[in-house]
Scaffold this motif. Structure first.
Motif, PDB file in Angstrom:
ATOM      1  N   GLY A  71       0.817  -1.206   0.000  1.00 27.16           N
ATOM      2  CA  GLY A  71       0.000   0.000   0.000  1.00 27.16           C
ATOM      3  C   GLY A  71       0.845   1.249   0.000  1.00 27.16           C
ATOM      4  O   GLY A  71       0.366   2.353   0.271  1.00 27.16           O
ATOM      5  N   TYR A  72       2.132   1.097  -0.314  1.00 33.42           N
ATOM      6  CA  TYR A  72       3.069   2.222  -0.356  1.00 33.42           C
ATOM      7  C   TYR A  72       4.206   1.880  -1.307  1.00 33.42           C
ATOM      8  O   TYR A  72       4.693   0.746  -1.332  1.00 33.42           O
ATOM      9  CB  TYR A  72       3.666   2.511   1.027  1.00 33.42           C
ATOM     10  CG  TYR A  72       4.754   3.567   0.988  1.00 33.42           C
ATOM     11  CD1 TYR A  72       4.434   4.908   1.135  1.00 33.42           C
ATOM     12  CD2 TYR A  72       6.093   3.218   0.763  1.00 33.42           C
ATOM     13  CE1 TYR A  72       5.422   5.886   1.074  1.00 33.42           C
ATOM     14  CE2 TYR A  72       7.082   4.195   0.688  1.00 33.42           C
ATOM     15  CZ  TYR A  72       6.746   5.526   0.847  1.00 33.42           C
ATOM     16  OH  TYR A  72       7.724   6.485   0.761  1.00 33.42           O
ATOM     17  N   GLY A  73       4.649   2.871  -2.064  1.00 30.63           N
ATOM     18  CA  GLY A  73       5.821   2.644  -2.899  1.00 30.63           C
ATOM     19  C   GLY A  73       6.251   3.904  -3.624  1.00 30.63           C
ATOM     20  O   GLY A  73       5.448   4.820  -3.843  1.00 30.63           O
ATOM     21  N   ARG A  74       7.520   3.927  -3.973  1.00 32.72           N
ATOM     22  CA  ARG A  74       8.072   4.997  -4.798  1.00 32.72           C
ATOM     23  C   ARG A  74       8.896   4.352  -5.901  1.00 32.72           C
ATOM     24  O   ARG A  74       9.754   3.490  -5.633  1.00 32.72           O
ATOM     25  CB  ARG A  74       8.965   5.939  -3.974  1.00 32.72           C
ATOM     26  CG  ARG A  74       8.222   6.699  -2.874  1.00 32.72           C
ATOM     27  CD  ARG A  74       7.275   7.739  -3.441  1.00 32.72           C
ATOM     28  NE  ARG A  74       6.652   8.542  -2.402  1.00 32.72           N
ATOM     29  CZ  ARG A  74       5.486   8.230  -1.818  1.00 32.72           C
ATOM     30  NH1 ARG A  74       4.837   7.122  -2.167  1.00 32.72           N
ATOM     31  NH2 ARG A  74       4.978   9.030  -0.905  1.00 32.72           N
ATOM     32  N   ILE A  75       8.644   4.778  -7.134  1.00 33.83           N
ATOM     33  CA  ILE A  75       9.385   4.297  -8.298  1.00 33.83           C
ATOM     34  C   ILE A  75      10.031   5.486  -8.983  1.00 33.83           C
ATOM     35  O   ILE A  75       9.367   6.492  -9.248  1.00 33.83           O
ATOM     36  CB  ILE A  75       8.460   3.564  -9.295  1.00 33.83           C
ATOM     37  CG1 ILE A  75       7.847   2.326  -8.655  1.00 33.83           C
ATOM     38  CG2 ILE A  75       9.233   3.196 -10.565  1.00 33.83           C
ATOM     39  CD1 ILE A  75       6.747   1.678  -9.492  1.00 33.83           C
ATOM     40  N   ILE A  79       3.760   5.834  -6.088  1.00 36.73           N
ATOM     41  CA  ILE A  79       4.054   6.979  -6.951  1.00 36.73           C
ATOM     42  C   ILE A  79       5.193   6.613  -7.890  1.00 36.73           C
ATOM     43  O   ILE A  79       6.197   6.028  -7.471  1.00 36.73           O
ATOM     44  CB  ILE A  79       4.409   8.201  -6.084  1.00 36.73           C
ATOM     45  CG1 ILE A  79       3.114   8.787  -5.494  1.00 36.73           C
ATOM     46  CG2 ILE A  79       5.201   9.238  -6.864  1.00 36.73           C
ATOM     47  CD1 ILE A  79       3.331   9.903  -4.522  1.00 36.73           C
ATOM     48  N   ALA A  80       5.039   6.938  -9.165  1.00 38.11           N
ATOM     49  CA  ALA A  80       6.067   6.628 -10.170  1.00 38.11           C
ATOM     50  C   ALA A  80       6.386   7.876 -10.980  1.00 38.11           C
ATOM     51  O   ALA A  80       5.492   8.477 -11.581  1.00 38.11           O
ATOM     52  CB  ALA A  80       5.595   5.508 -11.094  1.00 38.11           C
ATOM     53  N   ASN A  81       7.649   8.258 -10.979  1.00 37.65           N
ATOM     54  CA  ASN A  81       8.107   9.417 -11.742  1.00 37.65           C
ATOM     55  C   ASN A  81       9.405   9.069 -12.466  1.00 37.65           C
ATOM     56  O   ASN A  81      10.048   8.065 -12.173  1.00 37.65           O
ATOM     57  CB  ASN A  81       8.344  10.609 -10.814  1.00 37.65           C
ATOM     58  CG  ASN A  81       7.057  11.159 -10.228  1.00 37.65           C
ATOM     59  OD1 ASN A  81       6.159  11.590 -10.962  1.00 37.65           O
ATOM     60  ND2 ASN A  81       6.948  11.144  -8.907  1.00 37.65           N
ATOM     61  N   THR A  82       9.789   9.949 -13.388  1.00 36.21           N
ATOM     62  CA  THR A  82      11.023   9.745 -14.127  1.00 36.21           C
ATOM     63  C   THR A  82      11.928  10.966 -14.011  1.00 36.21           C
ATOM     64  O   THR A  82      11.439  12.088 -13.856  1.00 36.21           O
ATOM     65  CB  THR A  82      10.740   9.423 -15.614  1.00 36.21           C
ATOM     66  OG1 THR A  82      11.957   9.107 -16.280  1.00 36.21           O
ATOM     67  CG2 THR A  82      10.077  10.579 -16.319  1.00 36.21           C
ATOM     68  N   LEU A  83      13.226  10.737 -14.059  1.00 36.13           N
ATOM     69  CA  LEU A  83      14.219  11.810 -14.019  1.00 36.13           C
ATOM     70  C   LEU A  83      14.840  11.958 -15.401  1.00 36.13           C
ATOM     71  O   LEU A  83      15.176  10.958 -16.048  1.00 36.13           O
ATOM     72  CB  LEU A  83      15.316  11.477 -12.999  1.00 36.13           C
ATOM     73  CG  LEU A  83      16.413  12.536 -12.858  1.00 36.13           C
ATOM     74  CD1 LEU A  83      15.886  13.738 -12.088  1.00 36.13           C
ATOM     75  CD2 LEU A  83      17.640  11.952 -12.161  1.00 36.13           C
ATOM     76  N   CYS A  88       7.827  13.247  -1.514  1.00 36.59           N
ATOM     77  CA  CYS A  88       7.237  13.311  -2.859  1.00 36.59           C
ATOM     78  C   CYS A  88       5.894  12.577  -2.805  1.00 36.59           C
ATOM     79  O   CYS A  88       5.817  11.383  -3.069  1.00 36.59           O
ATOM     80  CB  CYS A  88       8.163  12.672  -3.880  1.00 36.59           C
ATOM     81  SG  CYS A  88       7.574  12.821  -5.583  1.00 36.59           S
ATOM     82  N   SER A  89       4.852  13.293  -2.448  1.00 33.77           N
ATOM     83  CA  SER A  89       3.571  12.655  -2.137  1.00 33.77           C
ATOM     84  C   SER A  89       2.419  13.068  -3.046  1.00 33.77           C
ATOM     85  O   SER A  89       1.358  12.438  -3.010  1.00 33.77           O
ATOM     86  CB  SER A  89       3.185  12.964  -0.686  1.00 33.77           C
ATOM     87  OG  SER A  89       3.118  14.371  -0.480  1.00 33.77           O
TER      88      SER A  89
END
Length: 246
Positions: A131-135, A177-181, A229-230
């Motif tokens: 129920g939680y994650g960061r990608i 949450i998934a973001n790209t750099l 980063c929420s």
């Protein structure tokens, strides 16, 4: 800055974490209280893991079955996984399209795009179970603008951006949450894969007039991978010295 304890209780998988940007991120996460499993084919993997107190898996991310096995090994070693950072990548040949070796094209696609997909596909179910994650999927300004004589690299990094936008929207509202750099060129071992003329070209495109430094992109990733980063997902964060502002 002191972010002691920011990753307390958090466990991260970092691909390409034995050197360069991946290692810089691993160092910070460990220093800030987290545990890390580094995936890499680099000969220095064991030494890096010993130095950082990290777990390590020697895995070819372009092998889907090996990625599934590596995920199970990392989860067993860390107890869980909360964070996935995909920084493994290769440049491929530096030649015009008409001269681009098919073997090199396929290798770049298999590592940079297919491999990143395999990693996300294998790890996402564990993040959803938490129920939680960061990608954080590392792309490049080349994925936004394209670099001449780097068609495979540019195409795969554009693919990473599109893939992450899709994934972030799929996971929105599920605690993941998934973001790209998209960094511009920075001082890194990957530059050894390029002719100096290509490095000089990329430097010339940066308004700040210099290459980036690895700690600058590492700092951004560590924000993206944290609880801070929420409310930003399916998005692109830029560390390009002003080259790309969109």
């Amino acid at each position: 800055m002191n972010y002691a304890g920011r990753y307390e209780g958090r466990a991260a998988i970092i691909t390409g974490g034995a050197s360069g940007l991946g290692r810089a991120v691993a160092e910070r996460i460990v220093a800030e209280g987290g545990t890390v499993s580094i995936w890499d084919m680099n000969p220095g993997l064991e030494a890096t893991c010993e130095a950082l107190g990290a777990h390590g898996v020697r895995v070819d991310v372009s092998d889907a079955d090996a990625v599934v096995a590596a995920t199970a090994e990392s989860v067993a070693a860390l107890g869980k996984v909360d964070i996935l950072i995909c920084s493994a990548g290769i440049t491929g040949a530096t030649v015009p399209v008409q001269d681009f070796p098919i073997e090199s094209w396929l290798q770049v696609v298999n590592v940079n795009l297919n491999g990143l997909f395999y990693c996300n596909r294998a790890v996402v179910p564990h993040l959803l179970a938490n129920g939680y994650g960061r990608i954080v999927n590392v792309a490049s300004v080349a994925g936004k603008e394209g670099n001449p004589n780097a068609s495979a690299y540019s195409a795969t990094k554009a693919g990473v951006i599109g893939f992450t936008k899709s994934l972030g929207k799929e996971l929105a509202g599920k605690g993941v949450i998934a973001n790209t750099l998209t960094p511009a060129t920075f001082e890194s071992p990957i530059l050894a894969q390029l002719p100096q003329s290509q490095v000089d070209y990329m430097r010339s495109k940066i308004p700040m007039g210099r290459l980036g430094e690895v700690h600058e992109s590492a700092a951004m990733i560590c924000f993206m991978a944290s609880e801070e980063c929420s409310f930003t997902t399916a998005s692109t964060f830029d560390t390009s010295g002003g080259r790309t502002t969109y």
